[in-house]
Write a protein that holds these residues in place. Sequence first.
Motif, short mmCIF file in Angstrom:
data_model
loop_
_atom_site.label_atom_id
_atom_site.label_comp_id
_atom_site.label_asym_id
_atom_site.label_seq_id
_atom_site.Cartn_x
_atom_site.Cartn_y
_atom_site.Cartn_z
N GLY A 151 0.81 -1.02 0.20
CA GLY A 151 0.32 0.03 -0.05
C GLY A 151 0.74 1.24 -0.31
N LEU A 152 -0.06 2.24 0.06
CA LEU A 152 0.60 3.87 0.31
C LEU A 152 0.98 4.48 1.74
N ARG B 101 12.29 -6.90 -4.92
CA ARG B 101 11.35 -6.64 -5.32
C ARG B 101 12.12 -5.73 -6.17
N GLN B 102 11.23 -5.23 -6.74
CA GLN B 102 11.64 -4.11 -8.23
C GLN B 102 10.61 -3.22 -8.24
N ALA B 103 12.18 -2.25 -8.30
CA ALA B 103 11.41 -1.06 -8.51
C ALA B 103 11.68 0.38 -10.56
N PRO B 104 11.07 0.61 -10.71
CA PRO B 104 10.46 0.75 -12.24
C PRO B 104 12.27 1.39 -13.24
N GLY B 105 12.46 -0.07 -13.95
CA GLY B 105 13.58 0.16 -14.30
C GLY B 105 14.83 0.05 -13.81
N LYS B 106 14.77 -0.68 -13.24
CA LYS B 106 16.05 -1.76 -11.87
C LYS B 106 15.25 -3.35 -11.85
N GLU B 107 16.77 -3.93 -12.06
CA GLU B 107 16.92 -5.04 -11.90
C GLU B 107 16.34 -5.42 -10.06
N ARG B 108 15.43 -6.44 -10.12
CA ARG B 108 14.83 -7.76 -9.14
C ARG B 108 15.83 -7.11 -8.43
N PRO C 210 11.14 6.37 1.01
CA PRO C 210 10.66 6.50 -0.28
C PRO C 210 11.22 5.60 -1.16
N GLU C 211 12.98 5.48 -0.92
CA GLU C 211 13.40 4.14 -2.05
C GLU C 211 13.23 2.86 -1.47
N ASP C 212 12.63 2.83 -0.53
CA ASP C 212 11.64 1.45 -0.64
C ASP C 212 10.61 1.01 -1.42
N THR C 213 10.03 1.83 -2.21
CA THR C 213 9.33 2.14 -3.44
C THR C 213 9.79 1.06 -4.24
N ALA C 214 8.83 0.35 -3.60
CA ALA C 214 8.51 -1.46 -4.89
C ALA C 214 7.53 -2.18 -5.26
N GLN D 126 2.67 -4.02 -4.58
CA GLN D 126 3.30 -2.61 -4.80
C GLN D 126 3.00 -1.84 -3.28
N VAL D 127 4.49 -1.45 -2.79
CA VAL D 127 4.60 -0.28 -1.59
C VAL D 127 5.15 0.40 -2.02
N THR D 128 4.71 1.13 -1.54
CA THR D 128 5.01 2.99 -2.39
C THR D 128 5.23 4.30 -1.05
N VAL D 129 6.24 4.49 -1.07
CA VAL D 129 6.43 5.28 0.49
C VAL D 129 6.34 6.65 -0.32
N SER D 130 6.25 7.59 0.54
CA SER D 130 5.81 8.84 0.23
C SER D 130 6.13 10.04 1.13
N SER D 131 7.22 10.57 0.57
CA SER D 131 8.16 11.31 1.40
C SER D 131 7.52 12.38 2.20
#
Length: 123
Positions: free
Chosen positions: A10-11, A38-45, A88-92, A118-123
């Motif tokens: 979640g968020l 975990r996999q963030a957009p544009g990054k490897e798992r 925020p960098e844990d978002t993935a 999906q995990v989204t961490v807001s700043s």
Amino acid sequence: QVQLVESGGGLVQAGGSLRLSCAASGRTFSSYTMGWFRQAPGKEREFVAAIPGSGVNRYYAGSLKGRFTISRDNAKNTAYLQMNSLKPEDTAVYHCAAGLNSGITLPDSYNYWGQGTQVTVSS
């Protein structure tokens, strides 16, 4: 055959916590090492954590140790990932995986994967 279903994403605001769950089908859950990636957009798992079937030992990516805790309940066929002090960098997208092989930090060592949460961490 093992089917894995993640939940709990979640968020959340930075500094918050989430607990991910991974429910597994099948009767041999305790035989499998369970891993979280975990996999963030544009990054490897990326490897996050792993726990062998006995649950005695736990393994973490170095940068995450101390904030994340992996656990399992073999009676419930479920693995967990407790995530604290989120950044925020844990978002993935977080995936759980089950495997019987060594090399538990490597995605190729796992035989079965969940669809991810999906995990989204807001700043």
